[in-house]
Design a protein around this motif. Sequence first.
Motif, PDB file in Angstrom:
ATOM      1  N   GLN A  74       0.820  -1.206   0.000  1.00 24.04           N
ATOM      2  CA  GLN A  74       0.000   0.000   0.000  1.00 24.04           C
ATOM      3  C   GLN A  74       0.855   1.257   0.000  1.00 24.04           C
ATOM      4  O   GLN A  74       0.565   2.230  -0.721  1.00 24.04           O
ATOM      5  CB  GLN A  74      -0.920  -0.006   1.233  1.00 24.04           C
ATOM      6  CG  GLN A  74      -1.918  -1.148   1.273  1.00 24.04           C
ATOM      7  CD  GLN A  74      -2.955  -1.064   0.174  1.00 24.04           C
ATOM      8  OE1 GLN A  74      -3.467   0.020  -0.119  1.00 24.04           O
ATOM      9  NE2 GLN A  74      -3.265  -2.187  -0.455  1.00 24.04           N
ATOM     10  N   ALA A  75       1.915   1.250   0.817  1.00 20.30           N
ATOM     11  CA  ALA A  75       2.759   2.447   0.935  1.00 20.30           C
ATOM     12  C   ALA A  75       3.500   2.733  -0.366  1.00 20.30           C
ATOM     13  O   ALA A  75       3.583   3.889  -0.820  1.00 20.30           O
ATOM     14  CB  ALA A  75       3.753   2.270   2.085  1.00 20.30           C
ATOM     15  N   ILE A  76       4.048   1.692  -0.978  1.00 18.03           N
ATOM     16  CA  ILE A  76       4.802   1.900  -2.224  1.00 18.03           C
ATOM     17  C   ILE A  76       3.863   2.303  -3.352  1.00 18.03           C
ATOM     18  O   ILE A  76       4.196   3.168  -4.188  1.00 18.03           O
ATOM     19  CB  ILE A  76       5.594   0.616  -2.572  1.00 18.03           C
ATOM     20  CG1 ILE A  76       6.707   0.404  -1.524  1.00 18.03           C
ATOM     21  CG2 ILE A  76       6.190   0.700  -3.973  1.00 18.03           C
ATOM     22  CD1 ILE A  76       7.445  -0.909  -1.658  1.00 18.03           C
ATOM     23  N   ALA A  77       2.665   1.715  -3.382  1.00 21.18           N
ATOM     24  CA  ALA A  77       1.690   2.127  -4.394  1.00 21.18           C
ATOM     25  C   ALA A  77       1.315   3.601  -4.226  1.00 21.18           C
ATOM     26  O   ALA A  77       1.215   4.348  -5.212  1.00 21.18           O
ATOM     27  CB  ALA A  77       0.443   1.247  -4.295  1.00 21.18           C
TER      28      ALA A  77
ATOM     29  N   ILE B   1      10.442  -7.119  -1.630  1.00 25.93           N
ATOM     30  CA  ILE B   1      10.391  -5.655  -1.663  1.00 25.93           C
ATOM     31  C   ILE B   1      10.827  -5.136  -3.033  1.00 25.93           C
ATOM     32  O   ILE B   1      10.200  -4.226  -3.603  1.00 25.93           O
ATOM     33  CB  ILE B   1      11.289  -5.060  -0.556  1.00 25.93           C
ATOM     34  CG1 ILE B   1      10.790  -5.478   0.820  1.00 25.93           C
ATOM     35  CG2 ILE B   1      11.309  -3.524  -0.654  1.00 25.93           C
ATOM     36  CD1 ILE B   1      11.695  -5.048   1.947  1.00 25.93           C
ATOM     37  N   GLU B   2      11.889  -5.707  -3.557  1.00 23.59           N
ATOM     38  CA  GLU B   2      12.374  -5.267  -4.875  1.00 23.59           C
ATOM     39  C   GLU B   2      11.310  -5.503  -5.946  1.00 23.59           C
ATOM     40  O   GLU B   2      11.150  -4.688  -6.873  1.00 23.59           O
ATOM     41  CB  GLU B   2      13.664  -6.009  -5.228  1.00 23.59           C
ATOM     42  CG  GLU B   2      14.853  -5.594  -4.366  1.00 23.59           C
ATOM     43  CD  GLU B   2      16.114  -6.361  -4.705  1.00 23.59           C
ATOM     44  OE1 GLU B   2      17.159  -5.715  -4.878  1.00 23.59           O
ATOM     45  OE2 GLU B   2      16.042  -7.603  -4.799  1.00 23.59           O
ATOM     46  N   ALA B   3      10.574  -6.593  -5.832  1.00 21.40           N
ATOM     47  CA  ALA B   3       9.524  -6.886  -6.803  1.00 21.40           C
ATOM     48  C   ALA B   3       8.399  -5.848  -6.717  1.00 21.40           C
ATOM     49  O   ALA B   3       7.861  -5.426  -7.748  1.00 21.40           O
ATOM     50  CB  ALA B   3       8.969  -8.294  -6.569  1.00 21.40           C
ATOM     51  N   ILE B   4       8.036  -5.443  -5.499  1.00 26.01           N
ATOM     52  CA  ILE B   4       6.982  -4.431  -5.351  1.00 26.01           C
ATOM     53  C   ILE B   4       7.448  -3.091  -5.922  1.00 26.01           C
ATOM     54  O   ILE B   4       6.697  -2.393  -6.629  1.00 26.01           O
ATOM     55  CB  ILE B   4       6.589  -4.276  -3.868  1.00 26.01           C
ATOM     56  CG1 ILE B   4       6.053  -5.601  -3.305  1.00 26.01           C
ATOM     57  CG2 ILE B   4       5.518  -3.198  -3.709  1.00 26.01           C
ATOM     58  CD1 ILE B   4       5.802  -5.563  -1.809  1.00 26.01           C
TER      59      ILE B   4
END
Length: 605
Positions: free
Chosen positions: A407-410, A442-445
């Motif tokens: 959610q945060a990265i989006a 994390i890298e994938a997100i």
Amino acid sequence: MTHFDHSFEAKRLAALHRLNLLDTPPSESFDRITRMAARVFNLPIAAVSLTDSDRQWFKSRVGVEHSSIPRSLAPCAGVAESSAALVIADMLADPLYRDSHLARGGVRFYAGAPLVTLDGHCLGAMCVLGMEPRQATPEELAHLADLAAMVMAQIELQHALGRIDPISGLPNRNQFIEDFQDLQRVLPAGSAGMVVLINLATPEQISNAARVMNSSYLDDLVSDGARKVGVHLRPGRKLYHVAATQFALIAPAPASLDGYAAVLAERLSAGAAESSARFVATPTVGVAPFVVGESDCLDVLRTAHSAALDACDCPSRVAVYSRDGDAAYQRRFALLNEFGAALERDSGQLRLVYQPRVDLKSGACVGVEALLRWTHPTLGVVSPGEFMPVVEQSSMARAATFWVLSQAIAQQGVWRRAGLGLKMSVNVSATNLLEPDFVPVIEAILARHRLPAACLELEITESAIMAQPRKANATLEAIAAAGIGLAIDDFGTGYSSLAYLQSMPADVVKIDQSFIRELDGDERRQALVSTMVKLSHDLGLRVVAEGVESASVLTLLERFGCDEAQGYLFARPLEADSLPAWRGAARQGAAPGTPARRGWLAMLS
């Protein structure tokens, strides 16, 4: 009796006592057989009679008020001694039994079939009695023998198949449940009782001992515990082996639970002093009161276990069940289940809010910390201080962190495309640092949202790092190698060493708010925070102060050379849609080229 007879009787009594049947509560499994015997013979009296050294004790009875009679001149004793069926057509006409207790009570007819164990010891008789003389047909005697076999099958079932623990020789949890239920039927409704649970050692102690001792250690601990607890039991009191290192007993409630707890504490202390395991195992005792007719067996056992766990924090190592404490545990468990459902269903209960981080030199907002919030449809707003510690200690820690990161990265992707470039900080737990695929996930997100690794910062507490330093350090190195920022959260509240701090690949230190909130009124705290800032700078780390709520504290932090701050002085955690407007207002209040303090004060005045 001959010497051989005496020896045989001693072995017979030993077999009887080993089964732990005497003076136990009535049992429906035995009562069902006894009622059948009375119906088969159409007689008013039937019993499962066990022959003790000086009495006939009735495990089950129909038409009899008393629970035992003297063994002397009792026909069932003759059955036990001969291991053979006995029929007395008229007791008044029988020279051996006409003066017996039964004959004087009006009994005329008796028939008994022996209760014989697999190794040949006769425990007593399955017997029927009548008030008139009569004969027994071969068919009736065959039925009585079958009923006696059913009784023995039930006894063997209880003892050999799931009712007796093979190590302690004590009745197990299944037998405890059945006896508790039987007790509920015998005692008056509303009367009080209690369950005492004795925990020989904590799981951690057992695990530690198993590392250095052989597999017989636990067996010896249990056997020793069963023997020593049994010494202090009153006659007729039954001890149960309900879990690996736990014993339980059912007792009437005393007038004073506190007084009873004190007696238990005294006996526990004396027993521990004598035990060879006292240096590696710490016994505790939990006491759980119950009300007959109102208490569920498993729930009483659970509350006794809860009290035994509470006893770990008591000097006496004895605790009485606390309803308030149990309610807190029940709520935590409920929260855990409800949180898992909220994660799985994506029902909109969970959301992120964002607290700004402000650079103290420029006055600009340079980042935000993503904070998880939970609004339950019936429980309402649940504080993260209540649910997050529970979640982090469960198997949901991974799923919760994944949800927050996603959610945060989006959201950061949305802001970046709108021209709002801020570093996003996300808290992770000790469990996450032990996940082998944590960094690749994390890298994938980040790749999915086409964001650089440098836009993300992970906040990790000192205690999380030090829980398993080697494994955690490997993950920290992988995080740093990926270009993701690292911040040590709640700095000052943990227990990490300076040598380890020096070697960590961290970028930021966040001083815990407990040091900041009353900083302006505490000179010792000021000296400590000033030292923290200097030490962090000497190690090449950027310093963020959490919990800044007043202008006077902000002034001190500026004087100490703190790099960033966050707290209610600047903003409470904001919804995602509110952050751009807040940042615009903040930029106007803190104009370029002016000290940050003046700009913020101008905006807040």
